[in-house]
Design an enzyme around this catalytic site. Structure first.
Site, PDB file in Angstrom:
ATOM      1  N   ASN A  91       1.449  11.131   0.644  1.00 29.20           N
ATOM      2  CA  ASN A  91       1.543   9.696   0.388  1.00 29.20           C
ATOM      3  C   ASN A  91       0.806   8.952   1.490  1.00 29.20           C
ATOM      4  O   ASN A  91       0.798   9.370   2.640  1.00 29.20           O
ATOM      5  CB  ASN A  91       3.004   9.254   0.368  1.00 29.20           C
ATOM      6  CG  ASN A  91       3.143   7.812  -0.113  1.00 29.20           C
ATOM      7  OD1 ASN A  91       2.887   7.519  -1.278  1.00 29.20           O
ATOM      8  ND2 ASN A  91       3.493   6.913   0.792  1.00 29.20           N
ATOM      9  N   TYR A 142       2.734   0.841   6.745  1.00 25.12           N
ATOM     10  CA  TYR A 142       4.002   0.447   7.364  1.00 25.12           C
ATOM     11  C   TYR A 142       3.704   0.120   8.827  1.00 25.12           C
ATOM     12  O   TYR A 142       3.184   0.966   9.559  1.00 25.12           O
ATOM     13  CB  TYR A 142       5.025   1.586   7.296  1.00 25.12           C
ATOM     14  CG  TYR A 142       5.061   2.363   5.992  1.00 25.12           C
ATOM     15  CD1 TYR A 142       5.482   1.769   4.803  1.00 25.12           C
ATOM     16  CD2 TYR A 142       4.669   3.706   5.946  1.00 25.12           C
ATOM     17  CE1 TYR A 142       5.524   2.494   3.613  1.00 25.12           C
ATOM     18  CE2 TYR A 142       4.712   4.439   4.766  1.00 25.12           C
ATOM     19  CZ  TYR A 142       5.140   3.831   3.604  1.00 25.12           C
ATOM     20  OH  TYR A 142       5.166   4.547   2.435  1.00 25.12           O
ATOM     21  N   ARG A 143       4.051  -1.085   9.261  1.00 21.66           N
ATOM     22  CA  ARG A 143       3.708  -1.516  10.608  1.00 21.66           C
ATOM     23  C   ARG A 143       4.382  -0.637  11.667  1.00 21.66           C
ATOM     24  O   ARG A 143       5.429  -0.022  11.416  1.00 21.66           O
ATOM     25  CB  ARG A 143       4.127  -2.966  10.815  1.00 21.66           C
ATOM     26  CG  ARG A 143       5.639  -3.104  10.889  1.00 21.66           C
ATOM     27  CD  ARG A 143       6.044  -4.518  11.275  1.00 21.66           C
ATOM     28  NE  ARG A 143       7.458  -4.606  11.463  1.00 21.66           N
ATOM     29  CZ  ARG A 143       8.264  -5.424  10.786  1.00 21.66           C
ATOM     30  NH1 ARG A 143       7.780  -6.223   9.855  1.00 21.66           N
ATOM     31  NH2 ARG A 143       9.549  -5.443  11.034  1.00 21.66           N
ATOM     32  N   TRP A 147       8.909   2.111   7.799  1.00 25.89           N
ATOM     33  CA  TRP A 147       8.915   2.307   6.351  1.00 25.89           C
ATOM     34  C   TRP A 147      10.266   1.837   5.852  1.00 25.89           C
ATOM     35  O   TRP A 147      11.306   2.294   6.303  1.00 25.89           O
ATOM     36  CB  TRP A 147       8.574   3.730   5.939  1.00 25.89           C
ATOM     37  CG  TRP A 147       9.306   4.857   6.587  1.00 25.89           C
ATOM     38  CD1 TRP A 147      10.651   5.023   6.707  1.00 25.89           C
ATOM     39  CD2 TRP A 147       8.707   6.021   7.190  1.00 25.89           C
ATOM     40  NE1 TRP A 147      10.932   6.198   7.334  1.00 25.89           N
ATOM     41  CE2 TRP A 147       9.764   6.835   7.638  1.00 25.89           C
ATOM     42  CE3 TRP A 147       7.387   6.456   7.361  1.00 25.89           C
ATOM     43  CZ2 TRP A 147       9.533   8.059   8.274  1.00 25.89           C
ATOM     44  CZ3 TRP A 147       7.175   7.670   7.985  1.00 25.89           C
ATOM     45  CH2 TRP A 147       8.244   8.450   8.432  1.00 25.89           C
ATOM     46  N   GLU A 198      -2.269   8.376  -3.027  1.00 23.56           N
ATOM     47  CA  GLU A 198      -3.157   7.227  -2.852  1.00 23.56           C
ATOM     48  C   GLU A 198      -4.598   7.665  -2.624  1.00 23.56           C
ATOM     49  O   GLU A 198      -5.528   6.889  -2.855  1.00 23.56           O
ATOM     50  CB  GLU A 198      -2.684   6.339  -1.703  1.00 23.56           C
ATOM     51  CG  GLU A 198      -1.552   5.397  -2.068  1.00 23.56           C
ATOM     52  CD  GLU A 198      -0.179   6.057  -2.058  1.00 23.56           C
ATOM     53  OE1 GLU A 198      -0.094   7.267  -1.756  1.00 23.56           O
ATOM     54  OE2 GLU A 198       0.810   5.364  -2.358  1.00 23.56           O
ATOM     55  N   ASP A 217       6.594 -12.329  10.089  1.00 22.99           N
ATOM     56  CA  ASP A 217       6.223 -11.610   8.875  1.00 22.99           C
ATOM     57  C   ASP A 217       5.534 -12.476   7.827  1.00 22.99           C
ATOM     58  O   ASP A 217       5.398 -13.686   8.008  1.00 22.99           O
ATOM     59  CB  ASP A 217       7.473 -10.942   8.290  1.00 22.99           C
ATOM     60  CG  ASP A 217       7.217  -9.484   7.967  1.00 22.99           C
ATOM     61  OD1 ASP A 217       6.206  -9.218   7.298  1.00 22.99           O
ATOM     62  OD2 ASP A 217       8.008  -8.633   8.379  1.00 22.99           O
TER      63      ASP A 217
HETATM   64  C1  LIG Z   1      -0.441  -5.907   6.113  1.00 19.43           C
HETATM   65  C2  LIG Z   1       0.692  -5.215   5.438  1.00 19.43           C
HETATM   66  C3  LIG Z   1       1.777  -4.755   6.177  1.00 19.43           C
HETATM   67  C4  LIG Z   1       2.835  -4.092   5.571  1.00 19.43           C
HETATM   68  N1  LIG Z   1       3.876  -3.656   6.340  1.00 19.43           N
HETATM   69  C5  LIG Z   1       4.890  -2.968   5.755  1.00 19.43           C
HETATM   70  C6  LIG Z   1       5.947  -2.458   6.562  1.00 19.43           C
HETATM   71  O1  LIG Z   1       5.995  -2.649   7.776  1.00 19.43           O
HETATM   72  N2  LIG Z   1       6.932  -1.745   5.950  1.00 19.43           N
HETATM   73  C7  LIG Z   1       6.921  -1.511   4.601  1.00 19.43           C
HETATM   74  O2  LIG Z   1       7.817  -0.835   4.106  1.00 19.43           O
HETATM   75  N3  LIG Z   1       5.937  -2.014   3.815  1.00 19.43           N
HETATM   76  C8  LIG Z   1       4.925  -2.727   4.368  1.00 19.43           C
HETATM   77  N4  LIG Z   1       3.914  -3.222   3.591  1.00 19.43           N
HETATM   78  C9  LIG Z   1       3.961  -3.011   2.131  1.00 19.43           C
HETATM   79  C10 LIG Z   1       3.625  -1.576   1.764  1.00 19.43           C
HETATM   80  O3  LIG Z   1       2.397  -1.199   2.308  1.00 19.43           O
HETATM   81  C11 LIG Z   1       3.602  -1.389   0.263  1.00 19.43           C
HETATM   82  O4  LIG Z   1       4.909  -1.609  -0.221  1.00 19.43           O
HETATM   83  C12 LIG Z   1       3.103  -0.022  -0.181  1.00 19.43           C
HETATM   84  O5  LIG Z   1       3.075   0.039  -1.599  1.00 19.43           O
HETATM   85  C13 LIG Z   1       3.967   1.094   0.345  1.00 19.43           C
HETATM   86  O6  LIG Z   1       3.443   2.326  -0.066  1.00 19.43           O
HETATM   87  P1  LIG Z   1       4.367   3.410  -0.778  1.00 19.43           P
HETATM   88  O7  LIG Z   1       4.661   2.867  -2.155  1.00 19.43           O
HETATM   89  O8  LIG Z   1       3.514   4.620  -0.818  1.00 19.43           O
HETATM   90  O9  LIG Z   1       5.591   3.566   0.036  1.00 19.43           O
HETATM   91  C14 LIG Z   1       2.836  -3.893   4.183  1.00 19.43           C
HETATM   92  C15 LIG Z   1       1.754  -4.366   3.430  1.00 19.43           C
HETATM   93  C16 LIG Z   1       0.695  -5.018   4.040  1.00 19.43           C
HETATM   94  C17 LIG Z   1      -0.442  -5.518   3.212  1.00 19.43           C
HETATM   95 MN   LIG Z   2       2.775   5.738  -2.446  1.00 18.47          MN
END
Ligand SMILES: Cc1cc2nc3c(=O)[nH]c(=O)nc-3n(C[C@H](O)[C@H](O)[C@H](O)COP(=O)(O)O)c2cc1C
Ligand SMILES: [Mn+2]
Length: 526
Positions: free
Chosen positions: A174, A178-179, A192, A277, A326
């Protein structure tokens, strides 16, 4: 054409007048944010301003930092190599529409499409630019110009990382964004959220560590179910197990920073958990993503990355994370999250550090969200075919407001659609859904306001429900759990119990319009 890497993309941005180099000294502590924020809010001549390449960062001589690469509709289109995001939706529609071929000729016609699909899959190559410098002993995260974004932030944060994990059951990888809060030279937070895919990989590791491969609890006397329930609670910060009784182990995690734009974008795409992805990125760029093996982990990373962090998350460790300014326009509160320990850093020579800031919209991430909205429309229609169009207004910060138009064919259908959306992947977080009839243009907020509010009897038409809430929501009664609202603003039918006549909308006769068209000039108004 696919961009080879971040530098290829930067070159294209620069040649198109979409990038500004900043040579004045700027501090990564707060100053980059203030500049990027002003640029994001720019209206004329270009909404969203240019992408910015900072070349003189205080305390980081020789470093380069890229921000706002996705910060306008045009750059988002350029990033994905299209003239309109609907082109991608169209390609998805074509794939979904594939019919079984009848006869040899039709099969032959499908060959180009199958060849194209071959390009979606990543391929592992022996080495790549991300291995130009390999640091296993002496390294520090503090060498990179990582931003402190907003005054009350808990520290510096890596804000545009592609976090790569592996599902221990299926072996699938995956990539999620996630910051990561910097704690020290080699340790960061791993934000996450509990409903995201990497969090599920983490829980699966915990489950294996606690129950063993045969789902038998390792610590004597604990029933499998009780142990499993505790693991779920534990990963959400609520374990009741005594400290010494908690499962131990490590989970390998790799982080790529500064990849080609399609790959970076794919990390925010809410793909179904079992869809890698890397394949999404391959589909978007129409060229396979090239991967190289990590130095210290059983994971692969994009060969073209500017920076790669290799390390692990300890199963038995949570640490305070935040606060962080945020994309809701507010600081998210502190909470406990897993901790990432870096064991190796590889990077290109003179790496370019790619980042973003989030805050009050409009900001760079809003344009990424808009791209997700367009690309996911055909996929939403796959399960909820009556959906005509969807708008996630920027100020709705992705999860607060979704406006949906539907083709209504039976009583109660608007409510069926709401519940469908609340059960659709990350759309589950949507706090407020407004359902309108198909003749309403969901992108025209004035029209939506006019028709939706005219059409509702609030007590009758508002549906409340309870469920999971985005971790960033600060108003819900509990973190991650609260209520949502659906507004059925479709025209009500007698079969839905509405027995009063429904009025017609005001429109002028076509005949009168034509007469006035003829007279218009002579009136001397314009
Ligand atoms: C700039 C940016 C920062 C993000 N930061 C976070 C974060 O800190 N934690 C989180 O869970 N999702 C964050 N997201 C949203 C996730 O990237 C998004 O939900 C993504 O689909 C997660 O991937 P996954 O479905 O494979 O878990 C962020 C998105 C962006 C555009
Ligand atoms: Mn995913």
């Amino acid at each position: 054409m696919a961009y080879k890497d971040l530098r290829d993309w930067i070159g294209t941005l620069e040649r198109s007048g979409e990038l500004k180099r900043i040579r004045t000294e700027v501090d990564p502590i707060l100053e980059v944010t203030e500049i990027a924020d002003r640029v994001s809010k720019a209206k004329d001549p270009k909404p969203g301003g240019p992408a910015l390449l900072f070349e003189n960062l205080k305390g980081h001589s020789g470093s380069k930092l890229l921000i706002n690469q996705f910060g306008s509709e045009r750059r988002m289109q350029m990033a994905l190599g299209v003239g309109s995001l609907d082109e991608i939706a169209e390609r998805i529609r074509e794939l979904l529409n594939m019919k079984s071929p009848e006869g040899f000729l039709e099969k032959l016609k499908m060959l180009p499409m199958l060849a194209e699909m071959g390009k979606f899959f990543p391929k592992t190559v022996p080495t790549g630019p991300c291995k130009e410098v390999i640091k296993k002993d002496k390294f520090s995260l503090l060498d990179f110009p990582i931003l402190k974004c907003w005054p009350q932030d808990g520290g510096r944060f890596i804000t545009l990382p592609c976090v790569i994990t592996r599902d221990p059951r299926t072996g699938k990888r995956n990539v999620g964004m996630y910051r990561m809060q910097i704690y020290d030279e080699r340790t960061t937070g791993m934000h996450w959220q509990r409903q995201k895919v990497a969090a599920e990989h983490y829980r699966e590791r915990l489950r294996m560590a606690a129950l063993g491969p045969d789902s038998e609890p390792l610590s004597a006397g604990r029933a499998p179910l009780a142990a499993a329930v505790d693991i779920m609670a534990r990963s959400s910060g609520g374990s009741m197990l005594p400290e010494g009784d908690r499962p131990r182990g490590k989970m390998g995690v790799a982080v790529a920073i500064g990849t080609d734009p399609a790959l970076t974008f794919s990390a925010i795409v809410p793909a179904p958990p079992d869809v890698e992805e890397f394949i999404v990125a391959g589909f978007l760029r129409q060229e396979p993503v090239e991967l190289v093996k990590c130095e210290t982990l059983d994971l692969e990373v994009p060969a073209n990355s500017e920076i790669v962090l290799e390390g692990y998350v300890e199963l038995d460790e949570l640490r305070r994370e935040g606060p962080f300014g945020d994309h809701t326009g507010f600081y998210t509160l502190e909470d406990d999250y897993p901790v990432f320990h870096v064991t190796c850093i590889t990077h290109r020579k003179d790496p370019i550090y790619a980042t973003t800031i989030v805050g009050k919209p409009p900001m760079e991430d809003g344009w990424m969200g808009k791209a997700v909205e367009r690309i996911f429309l055909p996929l939403m229609k796959l399960t909820i075919p009556e959906i005509v169009d969807v708008n996630l207004p920027l100020e709705g910060v992705f999860h607060n407001l979704m406006i949906v138009s539907i083709r209504k064919s039976y009583p109660g259908q608007a409510r069926k659609v709401m519940h469908g959306i609340w059960s659709l992947g990350q759309a589950m977080f949507t706090k407020c859904i407004i359902l309108v009839d198909e003749d309403v243009n969901v992108h025209d907020i004035g029209e939506v306001t006019l028709k939706a509010l005219n059409n509702i009897d609030p007590e009758r038409d508002i549906q409340f429900t309870l469920g999971p809430i985005d971790s960033l929501d600060h108003a819900s009664r509990l973190p991650n759990y609260g209520s949502k609202m659906g507004i059925d603003a479709t025209r009500k039918w007698s079969t839905e119990g509405f027995t009063r006549p429904w009025p017609d909308e005001i429109t002028m006769d076509a005949r009168v319009k034509a007469v006035i068209d003829k007279k218009w000039k002579s009136l001397g108004i314009e």
